[in-house]
Structure formats: structure tokens, C-alpha cells
Scaffold this active site. Structure first.
Site, PDB file in Angstrom:
ATOM      1  CD  GLU A 280      -2.433  -1.510   2.676  1.00 15.16           C
ATOM      2  OE1 GLU A 280      -2.624  -0.521   3.396  1.00 15.16           O
ATOM      3  OE2 GLU A 280      -2.820  -2.646   2.956  1.00 15.16           O
TER       4      GLU A 280
ATOM      5  CD  GLU B 134      -8.628   1.825   5.616  1.00 16.68           C
ATOM      6  OE1 GLU B 134      -8.337   1.156   4.610  1.00 16.68           O
ATOM      7  OE2 GLU B 134      -8.202   1.568   6.744  1.00 16.68           O
TER       8      GLU B 134
END
Ligand SMILES: *[C@@H]1O[C@H](CO)[C@@H](O)[C@H](O)[C@H]1NC(C)=O
Ligand SMILES: *[C@@H]1O[C@H](CO)[C@@H](O)[C@H](O)[C@H]1NC(C)=O
Length: 422
Positions: free
Chosen positions: A226, A337
Site C-alpha cells: 500500500e 479509507e
């Protein structure tokens, strides 16, 4: 006499009792002091592991200390598998694609601005060293335990409904607004995203925008790489927007961490520090700043490389860190997120992206543009069959589109709590 002896006895007894009490108090204090100093020792040991001897230290205006650490002394080399590893100073192959940031920027009517890291105003790291954000005592103390510092608390990969059990979707209050592709073999992904400073309601929440390179199932063995930007008061002690990476090979359980907070990622770049603040950031109805991130698997050595901006090759995650990703990725996700800890039993007002909904468009909403995947021939390609996913579109939403300059893109984000999101 008898009474005198008696009274001496009583005195002795009283003295013994007092000594006993004193002894107990001091014993108890000693135990408490011992556990206090044990924690202190543990923190110091951890800091010594994380903070490598610096050739030079640069103080950033945001209070960060950036240590320039000799490349061969970086945390990666604490890994038992990397003891004899020879650093690869450049990838063998670089993926080629349609969208070159410079060309796109020249053509686009909405010109993005150059972006920097805040600490650069006070200096640069010498060649042969890499900049590492120094971990401070208080950084570690904010974590739930020394061992958990630098790690995600919960599973935090968005699981689109087609791939998942419905009860897996609401994961510990993590909420997402993403675009994704699956069903093929992927060897990397790229995107350009504008950078914001979303406000965070509570220190235990965060807001981030990133891409995910995923392999395996969403069970215990998920592999994930990520990279993106994040605001995380718990991790960094402030509300600044920071460049970050994360990796795990067991669904966030025992392996992996943010940035260089464990051994794994090998950095070769001397200009950009993981976890350092990005500046400036985009402003509503004002200047927009964006960053490009490319992650790809070198077809020769098999390592996963990362590039930031136009040509800062950051380094690589060695292929042996992973199981599924040692071969290829099975899913790519891009988007935002946040953690919704439901303070006061209501939805958090922590923002995602710009804090505005996608339908507001350029200059107001947050975006990912020129999203691409790397195929088996090491070419950057427009993604096929893009899906979108969000748990609660009235809180954070996502809208895709495509055009000549921006290729495939999407706007995403939102304010969190509002009349339609309680
Ligand atoms: C997730 O939780 C929210 C709020 O608690 C709820 O509105 C939503 O329907 C849930 N989603 C799923 C897929 O269960
Ligand atoms: C971060 O922002 C929150 C509100 O958004 C504020 O309450 C808090 O004091 C800020 N923290 C720091 C370290 O500036």
C-alpha cells in the site's frame, strides 16, 4: 519487670509491624518502579532498533527529525533474510505507458503544481544515505504497546461485496470509497491523486488515500502493498498529511508495518522520506496539488518497486517477503479509507479526501486520475472492468469517469457525519 519485658515485647512487635509495613510499601513501590523502568527500557531498546546512527540530521519545520542514514545501515538489513542481500540500485525494467505525468500536465487545462516534502527547506541528505523520519519516545508511547507501534490495529483492506462475505464488510469501523479491478494477474498499478489535509475528529481515527496491490484471499494470508498519503494523529502525533507505505503478508497480523518501521522495504532514494509531511496541499476552490505513485514488479528480480512523483524511485519490497505477491497480484484498489470510531454513538465527522462529495468535481472534490495497471508484459494499461465500492455512500462516496487527459479517473470522499449520515 514482667510488665517491662511485656512492654519491650510490645515495642518490638510494633517495630516489626512497622518494618513490615514499610517493607511492603517499598516492595510494592519497587515492583511498580521496576515495571515502569522495564517499559522505559523496552521503549529505548525499540528506539535503538528503529533509529539507526545518522550521518547528518535535518530538523523539519513541523518538528520532525530526519536522519540521513547510510543506505547499508537501514532497518531492512535487520531482517535475517537480508543479511547478505546486495542492494539493487535501480530496477532492471521500468513499465512504460500512455500517461507521462509531464506531458499530461502540459496539456491539461488544470495544471497540477509541484509538490515537496516540508523538511527540504532545511537541507538534503548526502548521496549514499537515505532520509528516515526519527521515531521519538512519545511516538512509541502513543501506541497500544511497543510491539504494535507502526502496525495497523485492524484488517484494513476494503473488501468489495463480490469478493466477500457480507459480515466481513463492516470491519472495525473502517470505511472506504474505492475503485478496483480483479480477476486478472496484475504486476503493478499507478495513479495520480490530489493531496488534502482532511480533519480528523479523534486522535484514534485516521484518513488516508492510497492504492492497494493485493494477493491471496481476504482470509488470514492476504498479501498487501500500500502507498499513498495519510493523516494519522496516533501514528505521527499531529494532523499533517504524510507520504506513507504499508505492507503485510498475513492480513495485518504478524508481518509488515508502515514506512520503514520494521525491516522489509529497502530504500535507495536520498530525497524523499517515508512518513514525512507533504507540502503544500490542495485547497478548496483553490490551487490543486497532486502526487503520482507507481508500484510495479520487476520482471527480472521479481521485487516490487515504488516510484514517487516524476522519477523518484524510492526502493523495493523484496519478493521473498510475500507468498501470493511473489508471483503476481490478483486485485488492485485505489481510494480512501477512514476510521469511524463512532464517538458519542454517532458517525464520525472525520473527512475523507477533501471532505466534499465527488459530485462537486475539480477543485473541490478529491480525485485519482490516470489510474493504470501493469500487465504481464510490464506495460501500463488502462484498467478493465473497474468496480466501485463504499459502505455508506451518504457518508463517503465515489464516482468514476474517463476522458483523454485524465484517462480513467474517479472522484471520491466526503464529510462523514451530515444530515444523511448519522
Ligand atoms: C455497515 O454499517 C452501516 C452503519 O452501521 C450500515 O448502514 C450498513 O448497512 C452496513 N453495511 C453492510 C454491508 O452491512
Ligand atoms: C488535530 O485536529 C483536531 C481537530 O480536528 C484537534 O482537536 C487536535 O488538537 C489536532 N492535533 C494536533 C496535534 O494538532
Amino acid at each position: 519487670m514482667g510488665s517491662a519485658r511485656f512492654s519491650r515485647c510490645r515495642t518490638m512487635e510494633a517495630l516489626v509491624a512497622i518494618f513490615c509495613v514499610l517493607g511492603m510499601i517499598s516492595l510494592c513501590c519497587a515492583t511498580r518502579m521496576e515495571s515502569g523502568s522495564r517499559q522505559k527500557l523496552e521503549v529505548q531498546k525499540h528506539l535503538r532498533r528503529l533509529n539507526k546512527p545518522a550521518v547528518k540530521t535535518i530538523e523539519s519545520p513541523d518538528g520532525d527529525l530526519i536522519d540521513c542514514v547510510h543506505m547499508s545501515h537501514q532497518p531492512a538489513f535487520d531482517h535475517p533474510f537480508l543479511k547478505d542481500h546486495k542492494i539493487q540500485m535501480r530496477p532492471s525494467y521500468h513499465p512504460e505507458g500512455l500517461f507521462d505525468e509531464n506531458k499530461v500536465a502540459e496539456k491539461a487545462s488544470e495544471k497540477p503544481n509541484p509538490i515537496n516534502q516540508l523538511w527540504h527547506v532545511n537541507g538534503k541528505c548526502p548521496d549514499g544515505t537515505i532520509p528516515i523520519r526519527r521515531t521519538k519516545h512519545e511516538d512509541v508511547l502513543r501506541a497500544s504497546s511497543v510491539k504494535r507501534y507502526g502496525r495497523k490495529k485492524h484488517r484494513s483492506t476494503p473488501i468489495p461485496p463480490r469478493s466477500a462475505e457480507p459480515d466481513l464488510i463492516n470491519q472495525s469501523g473502517h470505511q472506504h470509497a474505492i475503485a478496483y479491478v480483479e480477476g486478472d494477474k496484475y504486476y503493478g498499478a499507478k495513479a495520480t491523486m490530489n493531496v488534502w489535509e482532511p480533519s480528523i475528529q479523534q486522535p484514534n481515527e485516521f484518513s488516508l488515500s492510497q492504492l492497494w496491490i493485493l494477493g491471496g484471499s481476504f482470509g488470514e494470508d492476504l498479501n498487501s502493498i500500500e502507498a499513498g498519503w495519510q493523516v494519522s494523529p496516533d501514528l505521527y502525533g499531529d494532523n499533517n498529511t504524510r507520504l506513507f507505505t504499508y505492507w503485510t503478508s498475513d492480513a495485518y497480523q504478524a508481518t509488515g508495518c508502515y514506512n520503514l518501521l520494521c525491516s522489509g522495504f529497502i530504500q535507495i532514494n536520498s530525497d524523499i522520506a517515508m512518513g514525512a509531511s507533504i507540502s503544500p496541499v490542495s485547497a478548496y476552490r483553490n490551487s490543486q496539488y497532486d502526487i503520482s505513485i507507481l508500484v510495479w514488479k520487476d520482471p527480472k528480480e521479481g521485487h516490487w518497486w515504488m516510484q514517487f512523483g516524476n522519477g523518484f524511485v524510492m526502493g523495493y519490497w523484496p519478493s521473498f517477503l510475500f507468498s501470493y505477491l511473489a508471483d503476481s497480484a490478483s486485485m488492485i484498489e485505489w481510494g480512501g479509507e477512514v476510521v469511524n470510531s463512532e464517538p458519542n454513538g454517532q458517525h464520525t465527522s472525520t473527512q475523507m479526501g477533501s471532505g466534499h462529495f465527488p459530485d462537486e468535481g475539480f477543485g473541490k472534490a478529491s480525485y485519482f486520475r490516470n489510474i493504470q495497471v501493469v500487465d504481464g508484459s510490464n506495460n501500463l494499461k488502462p484498467p478493465k472492468g473497474i468496480g466501485t465500492f463504499t459502505e455508506q455512500p451518504d457518508c463517503y462516496d465515489v464516482q468514476t469517469g474517463s476522458n483523454g487527459d485524465w484517462g480513467h479517473f474517479f472522484y471520491y470522499g466526503g464529510p462523514g457525519r451530515n444530515p444523511n449520515c448519522q
